[in-house]
Design an enzyme around this catalytic site. Structure first.
Site, short mmCIF file in Angstrom:
data_model
loop_
_atom_site.label_atom_id
_atom_site.label_comp_id
_atom_site.label_asym_id
_atom_site.label_seq_id
_atom_site.Cartn_x
_atom_site.Cartn_y
_atom_site.Cartn_z
N LYS A 194 -25.09 15.02 13.94
CA LYS A 194 -25.01 14.76 15.37
C LYS A 194 -26.17 13.85 15.76
O LYS A 194 -27.33 14.22 15.63
CB LYS A 194 -25.09 16.08 16.14
CG LYS A 194 -25.09 15.89 17.65
CD LYS A 194 -24.95 17.19 18.39
CE LYS A 194 -25.04 16.96 19.88
NZ LYS A 194 -24.87 18.21 20.65
N LYS A 247 -20.60 13.22 14.81
CA LYS A 247 -20.52 13.03 16.26
C LYS A 247 -21.61 12.08 16.72
O LYS A 247 -22.76 12.28 16.33
CB LYS A 247 -20.72 14.39 16.92
CG LYS A 247 -20.72 14.39 18.41
CD LYS A 247 -21.09 15.74 18.92
CE LYS A 247 -21.23 15.65 20.42
NZ LYS A 247 -21.76 16.83 21.00
#
Ligand code: PBG
Ligand code: ZN
Length: 321
Positions: A194, A247
């Site tokens: 992330k 992400k």
């Protein structure tokens, strides 16, 4: 002999036959933002087409999704009582616990519920953890809260938890806590890779989780570091993650591809709020064709190697496939 690659593009039928990438509804996960109250379905300004739902209204929307084949959802709670220690995040009365119980009572095994595990919507400061004396997020104090939060979701009936905080060691901590409480069948989808990204802007409005003037760079990853992504993924795999996520997705297709080549676990990608908003706003202005652009993006994720796509477009995509 004529060289004619165009032969294989001659008609829709032959193009379908030779398509190298397939997209299936089974790959899609639809995120929801849940708020306290009743009969609430409020549009989120930063994310056209996405709403805040109270639990009763959520049930109606999930039923609509099930009719079109969307049976996997990711729940985010919008915290009401924000505190320094995020204690409302792991209460058995939390908004997410409520939503999970209500959805399971209504739909049982027809719906697969993944819950976001992170403190940022429940802290006064909006950081993804508990602060230390230097105003930075304390890794190990945060682990305790995350484990309690994951456990409370499992007790409510969640099928899988998805920690999005980026603390070190959280997968192991959550795995052990779930196992010690007889939740060994509850899976963990880890936000493994992330990045600290400006593409989360609209989400922070939606989840009311903005870290004020601070950023999240002491825990989220530096987008210049592809080698480090593999290190994070390996750690999560060793700690017991069941699914690894990348992400954001669109600007990180290279990362999705390299993760796909370096793990045997399922790879998910999160087509985040800023990516969604860009498409919706451009389409709303008549600058691009929404359906074509969205499907092109979905195929790009699949082509890069994503097995699971978390996207706010899921309900629309279901109508288009
Ligand atoms: C918070 C969280 C964020 C997202 C999912 N969980 C925002 C952030 O880390 O700042 C982003 C989702 C999106 O942008 O759609 N832990
Ligand atoms: Zn967070």
């Amino acid at each position: 002999m004529l060289i004619r690659p165009r032969r294989l593009r001659n008609s829709p039928i032959i193009r379908e036959m030779v398509a190298e990438t397939r997209l299936s509804l089974d790959m899609l996960v639809y995120p929801y933002f849940v708020v306290a109250g009743e009969n609430i379905k409020n549009p989120i300004a930063a994310m056209p087409g996405i709403h805040h739902f109270s639990v009763d209204a959520l049930i109606i929307d999930v039923a609509k999704g099930l009719k079109i084949g969307i049976n996997k959802i990711l729940l985010f709670g919008v915290g009401e009582q924000k505190t320094e220690d995020a204690s409302s995040s792991y209460s058995p009365q939390s908004i997410v616990a409520h939503a999970v119980m209500a959805l399971k009572a209504e739909f049982g095994k027809q719906i697969f519920i993944i819950t976001d595990v992170c403190t940022c919507a429940y802290t006064t400061h909006g950081q993804c953890g508990i602060l230390n004396n230097f105003d930075d997020v304390d890794n190990d104090k945060t682990l305790e809260v995350l484990a309690k939060m994951a456990l409370s979701h499992a007790k409510a009936g969640a099928d899988m938890v998805a920690p999005s905080d980026m603390m070190d060691g959280r997968i192991l901590k959550i795995r052990n806590t779930l196992d010690q409480n007889q939740f060994e069948n509850i899976g963990i989808m880890s936000y493994s890779i992330k990045f600290a990204s400006a593409y989360y802007g609209p989400f922070r409005d939606a989840a009311d989780s903005c870290p004020g003037t601070k950023d999240r760079k002491t825990y989220q990853m530096d987008f210049r570091n592809p080698l480090e992504t593999l290190r994070e993924a390996q750690l999560d795999e060793q700690e017991g993650a069941d699914i690894l996520m990348v992400k954001p997705a669109l600007a990180y297709l290279d990362i999705i591809k390299s993760l796909r080549q370096n793990t045997n676990l399922p790879v998910a990608c999160y087509n985040v709020s800023g990516e969604y908003a860009m498409v919706k706003v451009a389409a709303g202005a008549g600058l691009i064709d929404e359906k074509s652009v969205v499907l092109e993006n979905m195929y790009a994720f699949a082509r890069a190697g994503a097995n699971i796509i978390i996207t706010y477009h899921a309900h629309n995509v279901a109508g288009w496939l």
